[in-house]
Design an enzyme around this catalytic site. Structure first.
Site, PDB file in Angstrom:
ATOM      1  N   HIS A  89       0.819  -1.208   0.000  1.00 53.60           N
ATOM      2  CA  HIS A  89       0.000   0.000   0.000  1.00 53.60           C
ATOM      3  C   HIS A  89       0.858   1.266   0.000  1.00 53.60           C
ATOM      4  O   HIS A  89       0.530   2.246  -0.679  1.00 53.60           O
ATOM      5  CB  HIS A  89      -0.939  -0.008   1.204  1.00 53.60           C
ATOM      6  CG  HIS A  89      -2.097  -0.939   1.044  1.00 53.60           C
ATOM      7  ND1 HIS A  89      -3.104  -1.052   1.981  1.00 53.60           N
ATOM      8  CD2 HIS A  89      -2.427  -1.802   0.047  1.00 53.60           C
ATOM      9  CE1 HIS A  89      -3.991  -1.937   1.569  1.00 53.60           C
ATOM     10  NE2 HIS A  89      -3.590  -2.407   0.406  1.00 53.60           N
ATOM     11  N   TYR A  99      -9.313   4.008   3.040  1.00 53.59           N
ATOM     12  CA  TYR A  99      -9.799   2.851   3.792  1.00 53.59           C
ATOM     13  C   TYR A  99     -11.275   3.001   4.139  1.00 53.59           C
ATOM     14  O   TYR A  99     -12.013   2.018   4.193  1.00 53.59           O
ATOM     15  CB  TYR A  99      -8.977   2.666   5.069  1.00 53.59           C
ATOM     16  CG  TYR A  99      -7.648   1.998   4.829  1.00 53.59           C
ATOM     17  CD1 TYR A  99      -7.568   0.617   4.728  1.00 53.59           C
ATOM     18  CD2 TYR A  99      -6.482   2.747   4.705  1.00 53.59           C
ATOM     19  CE1 TYR A  99      -6.355  -0.008   4.508  1.00 53.59           C
ATOM     20  CE2 TYR A  99      -5.262   2.131   4.487  1.00 53.59           C
ATOM     21  CZ  TYR A  99      -5.205   0.757   4.386  1.00 53.59           C
ATOM     22  OH  TYR A  99      -4.007   0.142   4.159  1.00 53.59           O
ATOM     23  N   GLU A 141       1.605   1.924   7.717  1.00 56.26           N
ATOM     24  CA  GLU A 141       1.919   2.667   6.499  1.00 56.26           C
ATOM     25  C   GLU A 141       2.428   4.068   6.817  1.00 56.26           C
ATOM     26  O   GLU A 141       3.318   4.584   6.118  1.00 56.26           O
ATOM     27  CB  GLU A 141       0.690   2.713   5.589  1.00 56.26           C
ATOM     28  CG  GLU A 141       0.379   1.356   4.962  1.00 56.26           C
ATOM     29  CD  GLU A 141      -1.058   1.193   4.524  1.00 56.26           C
ATOM     30  OE1 GLU A 141      -1.728   2.221   4.270  1.00 56.26           O
ATOM     31  OE2 GLU A 141      -1.530   0.039   4.462  1.00 56.26           O
ATOM     32  N   TYR A 192      11.434  -3.567  -3.634  1.00 51.01           N
ATOM     33  CA  TYR A 192      10.896  -3.211  -4.942  1.00 51.01           C
ATOM     34  C   TYR A 192      10.482  -1.744  -4.956  1.00 51.01           C
ATOM     35  O   TYR A 192      10.413  -1.082  -3.914  1.00 51.01           O
ATOM     36  CB  TYR A 192       9.691  -4.094  -5.292  1.00 51.01           C
ATOM     37  CG  TYR A 192       8.598  -4.072  -4.253  1.00 51.01           C
ATOM     38  CD1 TYR A 192       7.665  -3.035  -4.201  1.00 51.01           C
ATOM     39  CD2 TYR A 192       8.494  -5.080  -3.306  1.00 51.01           C
ATOM     40  CE1 TYR A 192       6.674  -3.003  -3.235  1.00 51.01           C
ATOM     41  CE2 TYR A 192       7.506  -5.060  -2.336  1.00 51.01           C
ATOM     42  CZ  TYR A 192       6.601  -4.028  -2.299  1.00 51.01           C
ATOM     43  OH  TYR A 192       5.625  -3.992  -1.333  1.00 51.01           O
ATOM     44  N   ARG A 207       2.571  -0.632 -11.138  1.00 47.64           N
ATOM     45  CA  ARG A 207       3.061  -1.984 -10.883  1.00 47.64           C
ATOM     46  C   ARG A 207       4.319  -1.925 -10.018  1.00 47.64           C
ATOM     47  O   ARG A 207       5.078  -0.962 -10.065  1.00 47.64           O
ATOM     48  CB  ARG A 207       3.409  -2.708 -12.192  1.00 47.64           C
ATOM     49  CG  ARG A 207       2.242  -2.970 -13.100  1.00 47.64           C
ATOM     50  CD  ARG A 207       1.273  -4.005 -12.544  1.00 47.64           C
ATOM     51  NE  ARG A 207       0.250  -4.267 -13.541  1.00 47.64           N
ATOM     52  CZ  ARG A 207      -0.836  -3.523 -13.711  1.00 47.64           C
ATOM     53  NH1 ARG A 207      -1.042  -2.463 -12.927  1.00 47.64           N
ATOM     54  NH2 ARG A 207      -1.714  -3.815 -14.638  1.00 47.64           N
ATOM     55  N   GLN A 208       4.522  -2.997  -9.283  1.00 52.41           N
ATOM     56  CA  GLN A 208       5.742  -3.116  -8.482  1.00 52.41           C
ATOM     57  C   GLN A 208       6.758  -3.992  -9.214  1.00 52.41           C
ATOM     58  O   GLN A 208       6.388  -5.042  -9.765  1.00 52.41           O
ATOM     59  CB  GLN A 208       5.443  -3.726  -7.113  1.00 52.41           C
ATOM     60  CG  GLN A 208       4.805  -2.786  -6.122  1.00 52.41           C
ATOM     61  CD  GLN A 208       3.299  -2.787  -6.170  1.00 52.41           C
ATOM     62  OE1 GLN A 208       2.686  -3.807  -6.382  1.00 52.41           O
ATOM     63  NE2 GLN A 208       2.691  -1.632  -5.992  1.00 52.41           N
ATOM     64  N   TYR A 209       8.004  -3.550  -9.190  1.00 51.82           N
ATOM     65  CA  TYR A 209       9.097  -4.321  -9.775  1.00 51.82           C
ATOM     66  C   TYR A 209      10.270  -4.350  -8.805  1.00 51.82           C
ATOM     67  O   TYR A 209      10.669  -3.317  -8.254  1.00 51.82           O
ATOM     68  CB  TYR A 209       9.549  -3.707 -11.109  1.00 51.82           C
ATOM     69  CG  TYR A 209       8.488  -3.758 -12.170  1.00 51.82           C
ATOM     70  CD1 TYR A 209       8.190  -4.955 -12.816  1.00 51.82           C
ATOM     71  CD2 TYR A 209       7.753  -2.623 -12.504  1.00 51.82           C
ATOM     72  CE1 TYR A 209       7.188  -5.016 -13.786  1.00 51.82           C
ATOM     73  CE2 TYR A 209       6.759  -2.677 -13.478  1.00 51.82           C
ATOM     74  CZ  TYR A 209       6.481  -3.875 -14.105  1.00 51.82           C
ATOM     75  OH  TYR A 209       5.490  -3.937 -15.060  1.00 51.82           O
ATOM     76  N   GLY A 276      11.424 -18.276 -12.790  1.00 53.43           N
ATOM     77  CA  GLY A 276      11.063 -17.235 -13.748  1.00 53.43           C
ATOM     78  C   GLY A 276      11.613 -15.880 -13.364  1.00 53.43           C
ATOM     79  O   GLY A 276      12.761 -15.740 -12.931  1.00 53.43           O
ATOM     80  N   THR A 280      14.700 -11.748  -9.919  1.00 52.86           N
ATOM     81  CA  THR A 280      15.169 -10.357  -9.809  1.00 52.86           C
ATOM     82  C   THR A 280      15.594  -9.957  -8.396  1.00 52.86           C
ATOM     83  O   THR A 280      16.682  -9.410  -8.221  1.00 52.86           O
ATOM     84  CB  THR A 280      14.120  -9.379 -10.366  1.00 52.86           C
ATOM     85  OG1 THR A 280      12.846  -9.632  -9.765  1.00 52.86           O
ATOM     86  CG2 THR A 280      14.000  -9.525 -11.876  1.00 52.86           C
TER      87      THR A 280
END
Length: 397
Positions: A89, A99, A141, A192, A207-209, A276, A280
């Protein structure tokens, strides 16, 4: 702590909520996103289309409720879930006020689906559960934002694409340099960042990478696999744009680094197990150890479809020669064009030295199989840490 008044009500109604979870989820999302379309920017549209993300969020609340009444898998698992969700989050820039929106529509969906079974007492008990769930996440958070030096109102930083490198079939790395010229933020190997892209038809997606290299001072590196839809599922929206549309010198909005799968301090041996594109974060951990602790024993275990789809092989090789003690194990589903072990994944073959910390990342089925195998072989669960690419589902026991 759930009140004594609410505990028996939640315990009694949890089974019927679980039995109707799919219907509740559908009503919840359809009503919330229908009346609040701006929230679409925060949700993975590909996962929404498949239903994956819907089940994950609802399952998290169900697991939390079950744990509060002693029916879940345990406090440790709940704490891990809270930590993982809070990091996700924070990486999305979630606001505390959001929320309240989620709670309104989620509890409303319970009433819609279960009807007269939701008495005022039942409604109040589930409202209390959600309030406790919300409070824990908002508190955690807030601390994550403070530690990262940002706020939920302004969590993004502009990065320029300084390089784009093909790593394997359908996989590229992007080198990202801060536009403001300041150094990149500190991060722990295994974490990430979120990347925001603007969609051609309007709106945005996030997106998270994983950061796939550690120790750089002037840029971050992410490695992105193109997500190709299967069995009627759509192609990945963001991965396709990053592969086809984003070019060197383009500017992207990127979050601070987050994530609870981070390499622990210490000198114990480490075993890095991936499948896969799950390789990373493991490569970042390997890079960090090779640089800072070359005497630490490292075992790298990886499974992939074929050598041509196996990303970051050169990084593994470059870091391996810097280590004093290194072992590797590879499985390829199709080993025809390279030397590889016969067959596919055999968790029994994974070597785990005494006292080793094990890190896992990859598809759910792969990680579940490996984790269960290692625990069955006596590896303590607290020494096994994992990150699942895609939405991990948490279900009430």
């Amino acid at each position: 702590m759930l009140s004594e008044t609410s505990k028996p009500i939640i315990a009694a109604t949890l089974p019927v909520v679980g039995e109707n979870l799919s219907a509740i989820v559908d009503v919840f999302y359809d009503s919330m996103l229908g009346e609040n379309p701006q929230l679409l920017n925060l949700f993975n549209r590909s996962a929404q289309a498949s239903g994956e993300q819907r089940r994950s969020l609802a399952g998290s609340v169900a697991l939390y409720a079950a744990t509060l009444v002693g029916q879940g898998p345990g406090v440790d698992v709940m704490d891990q879930m809270i930590e993982r969700v809070a990091h996700r989050h924070a990486a999305l820039g979630i606001h505390p006020e959001q929320y309240a929106i989620v709670g309104k529509y989620l509890l409303g969906a319970v009433v819609t689906v279960l009807g007269e079974a939701v008495t005022p007492e039942v409604g109040a008990a589930w409202h209390e559960v959600y309030g406790l769930f919300e409070a824990r996440l908002v508190s955690r958070e807030a601390r994550l934002y403070a530690e990262a030096g940002v706020s939920a109102d302004d969590p993004w930083r502009a990065y320029r694409v300084a390089g784009k490198v093909a790593e394997a079939a359908d996989t590229v790395s992007l080198l990202l340099k801060p536009v403001d010229g300041r150094g990149v933020p500190e991060f722990r190997a295994g974490q990430y960042v979120s990347v925001t892209v603007e969609l051609p038809g309007g709106g945005q997606q996030i997106r998270q990478y994983s950061l796939s290299r550690a120790g750089e001072t002037d840029h971050l590196r992410i490695t992105v696999k193109r997500v190709r839809g299967r069995n009627g599922a759509p192609d990945g929206v963001v991965s396709t744009l990053l592969h086809d549309a984003v070019q060197v010198n383009d500017v992207l909005r990127v979050s601070q680094p987050y994530g609870d799968l981070a390499l622990a301090d210490g000198e114990s041996p480490i075993v890095l197990v991936s499948a896969g594109i799950g390789i990373t974060p493991m490569v970042a951990m390997l890079d960090h150890v090779a640089t800072a602790q070359p005497g630490r024993a490292v075992t790298v275990v990886h499974a992939d479809r074929s050598p041509s789809s196996h990303a970051l092989q050169a990084d593994v090789a470059d870091n391996a020669v810097r280590l004093e003690e290194f072992e590797s194990l590879l499985w390829y589903e199709d080993p025809a064009d390279a030397d590889a072990r016969e067959g596919f994944v055999d968790p029994d073959a994974i070597p785990v030295p005494d006292g080793a910390d094990v890190y896992l990342c990859g598809p759910v089925a792969f990680m579940t199989s490996v984790r269960e195998n290692l625990e069955g072989r006596g590896v303590p669960s607290e020494r096994i840490k994992w990150e699942v690419f895609g939405s991990q589902q948490y279900r009430a026991a």
